[in-house]
Design a protein around this motif. Structure first.
Motif, PDB file in Angstrom:
ATOM      1  N   GLY A  85       0.743  -1.093  -0.001  1.00 11.63           N
ATOM      2  CA  GLY A  85       0.074  -0.084   0.056  1.00 11.63           C
ATOM      3  C   GLY A  85       0.884   1.177  -0.103  1.00 11.63           C
ATOM      4  O   GLY A  85       0.654   2.376  -0.768  1.00 11.63           O
ATOM      5  N   THR A  98      -4.389   5.408  -4.829  1.00 14.10           N
ATOM      6  CA  THR A  98      -5.608   5.380  -4.223  1.00 14.10           C
ATOM      7  C   THR A  98      -6.539   4.207  -4.880  1.00 14.10           C
ATOM      8  O   THR A  98      -7.329   3.539  -4.675  1.00 14.10           O
ATOM      9  CB  THR A  98      -6.197   6.570  -3.757  1.00 14.10           C
ATOM     10  OG1 THR A  98      -5.500   7.203  -2.771  1.00 14.10           O
ATOM     11  CG2 THR A  98      -7.688   6.279  -3.052  1.00 14.10           C
ATOM     12  N   ILE A 101      -5.454   0.601  -5.354  1.00 15.49           N
ATOM     13  CA  ILE A 101      -5.175  -0.154  -3.975  1.00 15.49           C
ATOM     14  C   ILE A 101      -6.836  -0.179  -3.477  1.00 15.49           C
ATOM     15  O   ILE A 101      -7.121  -1.416  -2.949  1.00 15.49           O
ATOM     16  CB  ILE A 101      -4.584   0.648  -2.972  1.00 15.49           C
ATOM     17  CG1 ILE A 101      -3.077   0.511  -3.169  1.00 15.49           C
ATOM     18  CG2 ILE A 101      -4.756   0.147  -1.501  1.00 15.49           C
ATOM     19  CD1 ILE A 101      -2.345  -0.748  -3.229  1.00 15.49           C
ATOM     20  N   SER A 102      -7.537   0.741  -3.982  1.00 21.67           N
ATOM     21  CA  SER A 102      -8.939   0.541  -3.575  1.00 21.67           C
ATOM     22  C   SER A 102      -9.645  -0.702  -4.395  1.00 21.67           C
ATOM     23  O   SER A 102     -10.234  -1.433  -3.587  1.00 21.67           O
ATOM     24  CB  SER A 102      -9.730   2.064  -3.956  1.00 21.67           C
ATOM     25  OG  SER A 102     -11.206   1.948  -3.830  1.00 21.67           O
ATOM     26  N   SER A 105      -7.524  -4.001  -3.040  1.00 22.27           N
ATOM     27  CA  SER A 105      -8.128  -4.442  -1.659  1.00 22.27           C
ATOM     28  C   SER A 105      -9.432  -4.627  -1.442  1.00 22.27           C
ATOM     29  O   SER A 105      -9.724  -5.981  -0.750  1.00 22.27           O
ATOM     30  CB  SER A 105      -7.660  -3.188  -0.579  1.00 22.27           C
ATOM     31  OG  SER A 105      -8.445  -2.281  -0.904  1.00 22.27           O
ATOM     32  N   SER A 106     -10.314  -4.197  -2.417  1.00 21.26           N
ATOM     33  CA  SER A 106     -11.649  -4.637  -2.048  1.00 21.26           C
ATOM     34  C   SER A 106     -11.901  -5.879  -2.953  1.00 21.26           C
ATOM     35  O   SER A 106     -12.765  -7.065  -2.373  1.00 21.26           O
ATOM     36  CB  SER A 106     -12.828  -3.699  -2.950  1.00 21.26           C
ATOM     37  OG  SER A 106     -12.631  -2.450  -2.262  1.00 21.26           O
ATOM     38  N   MET A 183     -13.811   1.344   2.680  1.00 19.22           N
ATOM     39  CA  MET A 183     -12.099   1.413   2.819  1.00 19.22           C
ATOM     40  C   MET A 183     -11.760   2.611   2.056  1.00 19.22           C
ATOM     41  O   MET A 183     -10.388   3.045   2.355  1.00 19.22           O
ATOM     42  CB  MET A 183     -11.592   0.291   2.495  1.00 19.22           C
ATOM     43  CG  MET A 183     -11.810  -1.178   3.247  1.00 19.22           C
ATOM     44  SD  MET A 183     -11.018  -2.499   2.777  1.00 19.22           S
ATOM     45  CE  MET A 183     -11.450  -2.984   1.210  1.00 19.22           C
ATOM     46  N   THR A 187      -8.104   4.209   2.797  1.00 15.71           N
ATOM     47  CA  THR A 187      -7.138   3.753   1.612  1.00 15.71           C
ATOM     48  C   THR A 187      -6.554   5.235   1.292  1.00 15.71           C
ATOM     49  O   THR A 187      -5.132   5.200   1.210  1.00 15.71           O
ATOM     50  CB  THR A 187      -7.553   3.039   0.676  1.00 15.71           C
ATOM     51  OG1 THR A 187      -8.405   1.858   0.855  1.00 15.71           O
ATOM     52  CG2 THR A 187      -6.674   2.847  -0.721  1.00 15.71           C
ATOM     53  N   VAL A 191      -2.333   5.522   1.444  1.00  9.96           N
ATOM     54  CA  VAL A 191      -1.715   5.597   0.243  1.00  9.96           C
ATOM     55  C   VAL A 191      -1.013   7.104   0.156  1.00  9.96           C
ATOM     56  O   VAL A 191       0.213   7.334  -0.348  1.00  9.96           O
ATOM     57  CB  VAL A 191      -2.509   5.388  -1.072  1.00  9.96           C
ATOM     58  CG1 VAL A 191      -1.860   5.747  -2.180  1.00  9.96           C
ATOM     59  CG2 VAL A 191      -2.875   3.899  -0.871  1.00  9.96           C
TER      60      VAL A 191
END
Length: 629
Positions: A85, A98, A101-102, A105-106, A183, A187, A191
């Protein structure tokens, strides 16, 4: 059929074994190739320049490779997610990082949730059914917001949320979009800190304004998120929600939970629920009883495992759960079976229900019961409550029916529905069969009832007797009077009694009678098939008054400022304590008084006097008929 089920179970088991072995191989390769040593802050920082060159050379390939590693680390909870991250912020910048990673990660969290559901859910539900049901109850109370609130507060480990949510009935697509949304703020903060760390070229840079702001956001975000969520919950909580919390906290002083192994009937009903219920939570969201004890599936699992802690006498037996069940199950049958087992084994103290049992016994006694000496083919069976509270309305019903059935007779007796619902099945069958046999022997072929409970009993146990309601008969002969407004109000709502939730013909007949009076019937929330209990069902008020009041309050809130009209004298009495209520008979025969709230409704002990006077009136009418002959 058994072989097919066995093959399916073996197939599912084999797939789980293969999936588990695949996970073991991936984890083994991860540590065997020492990837965990390369995914550290020091290693990533040392290779930052190299990573930036790779990204600039082929951005798409680098991003796909980054996502592939991330989607292995997150679902399996391997070390390195935090560092990845920060790396995303350093390489891609705060905004682009962001976004990447968003989504990553989801998706990774959803994969972890799915793995938990496939590999652990059945085992955990079998071993800890009540624990899983508690999480389901949180989702039932707050829906997707329950998950959103956990995602928004980074203090709760994300891998733990993924694991626990995999044990619930929440849909994966709901889990995904709520996780994505919940998140996202955290996040960005994380980040963004990585992007600032990526800019460091010397130790002095740690004290730069941008770096200090990034660290401040990391520290303050969890606190601000928690305070905001608490404020929102307090603001959005309705009076109904606060009241229901009180109902859930209250509990009977004693429990009537049947002990030991379930009997044959209870085991059969529990097995049906356990194999069919998908824990969709449709029933739990509206029922205070299920909100306390969990989903029908969890309760059934506890019964079969002989660890049941559910007190069936706290259930109103209204079967709202069955009405909303997408699998067409009837959990109320399971709770009624538990009541019968409690009576058989003596785990219930029936003295708590003594007033109701004595009321039933009086209604069936020679003092209050009445049967015409010469049995007509059709009889009016008004039940116990209507003749006692509204004898004049009862007689007007009889007169109206007599215009269609000239030889109509009236029978005064108790159908013994209270004993039926209390689980006194042997006693109930003995007494009601005596009533049915007596009517059949006298030549009766049709019973017209006014009480929804009597209708349910006669329809299920009445054998050759045809059963209909007075409302259907009157509606067939009704003369509509559109535009005629009676009384001070022209709009009402109808509360459908739960014993008749599936009787659409009766529900429509009542509404026809009301519109025929020139009234506007507003559709109340949870009516018809999805109607709610008034609070009197299952004699819950004698054991858990809080639950009984919870149902009544829901009806009051749904009615708003409109007068409630119902076709159950018991419902009218129970709801009349907290709202403006009329029996449909009052609207038909004394509309001005009813809509103005001036109808005369008797209470005990006058109800018993009224029943005796009504019986005396029937005796005199019979004597008059005989003298005319």
């Amino acid at each position: 059929m058994e072989r097919f089920v066995c093959n399916v179970e073996i197939s599912v088991f084999a797939k789980r074994i293969l999936l588990g072995l695949g996970i073991v191989v991936v984890v083994g390769l991860f540590f065997g190739l020492q990837l965990h040593e390369r995914l550290t802050f020091e290693a990533i920082k040392a290779s930052q320049t190299h990573f930036q060159e790779l990204f600039q050379t082929n951005p798409l390939r680098f991003v796909l490779g980054f996502l592939a590693i991330y989607l292995i680390v997150v679902p399996l909870n391997l070390p390195g997610a935090t560092v990845l991250g920060l790396l995303a912020g350093a390489l891609f910048g705060a905004v682009t990082g962001t976004i990447i990673i968003s989504f990553a990660s989801s998706i990774g969290a959803t994969m972890a949730c799915m793995l938990s559901r496939l590999l652990l859910r059945d085992w955990v539900k079998h071993k800890f059914p009540q624990a899983v049901s508690r999480v389901d109850q949180g989702i039932a109370r707050e829906g997707a917001f329950y998950l959103f609130s956990m995602r928004l507060i980074p203090a709760i480990p994300f891998f733990m949320i993924n694991l626990v949510m995999g044990l619930t009935a929440m849909r994966l697509r709901t889990f995904y979009w709520v996780s994505q949304l919940g998140m996202l703020p955290g996040t960005f903060v994380f980040v963004n800190a990585g992007s600032e760390l990526g800019r460091l070229t010397s130790p002095a840079g740690i004290f730069s304004t941008r770096m200090l702001i990034a660290f401040a956001l990391l520290g303050l975000f969890p606190l601000v998120a928690k305070k905001t969520l608490n404020w929102y919950r307090r603001k959005s909580q309705t009076a109904d929600d606060k009241a229901e919390e009180g109902y859930l906290e209250s509990a009977p002083l004693v429990s009537f939970t049947p002990q030991g192994a379930p009997n044959a009937e209870a085991a059969r009903e529990a097995q049906t629920i356990a194999s069919g219920c998908n824990a969709c939570m449709a029933c739990v969201t509206m029922c205070p009883f299920l909100a306390k004890y969990g989903t029908p599936a969890a309760i059934a699992a506890g019964i079969l495992a002989e660890t049941n802690r559910v007190d069936p006498f706290e259930c109103s037996l209204c079967n709202f759960c069955g009405a909303v069940c997408p699998e067409k199950l009837s959990p109320a049958d399971m709770f009624l079976a538990l009541r019968r087992q409690a009576v058989e084994t003596g785990s219930v103290d029936l003295s708590r229900f003594a007033p109701l049992i004595k009321y039933e016994q009086r209604g069936h006694s020679d003092l209050f019961a009445w049967y015409p000496p010469e049995g007509p083919r059709t009889v009016f069976f008004p039940g116990c409550t209507l003749p006692g509270t509204r004898p004049g309305i009862t007689w007007r019903f009889f007169e109206q029916l007599s215009q269609t059935f000239p030889d109509l007779g009236m029978v005064l007796d108790c159908c013994h529905k209270p004993s039926h619902d209390l689980g006194r099945q042997e006693y109930f069958l003995e007494r009601f069969q005596a009533i049915r046999d007596r009517l059949v022997e006298q030549g009766v072929t049709e019973v017209i009832v006014a009480c929804p409970n009597c209708y349910k009993v006669f329809a299920k146990y009445g054998g050759p007797l045809k059963t209909t309601t007075v409302y259907e008969v009157l509606a067939r002969n009704a003369q509509p009077r559109p535009g005629r407004q009676v009384g001070p109000v022209g709009q009402v709502v109808v509360h459908d009694p739960c014993p008749l939730r599936h009787e659409e013909a009766v529900q429509e007949a009542v509404r026809t009678l009301l519109t025929g009076q020139g009234l506007t019937v507003r559709k109340m929330k949870n009516s018809g098939k999805r109607t709610l209990c008034c609070g009197e069902g299952g004699a819950v008020g004698f054991h858990h008054p809080g639950f009984a009041k919870a149902w009544g309050d829901k009806r009051k809130i749904a009615a708003g400022d409109d007068r409630i009209v119902t076709y159950c004298a018991g419902c009218a009495g129970f709801l009349g304590r907290i709202a403006s209520v009329s029996h449909v008979g009052e609207i038909l025969f004394e509309p001005e008084k009813a809509l103005a709230g001036r109808s005369r409704v008797s209470k005990a002990p006058m109800t018993y006097v009224n029943r005796l006077l009504l019986k005396r009136r029937l005796q005199r009418m019979q004597q008059g008929r005989q003298s005319c002959r």
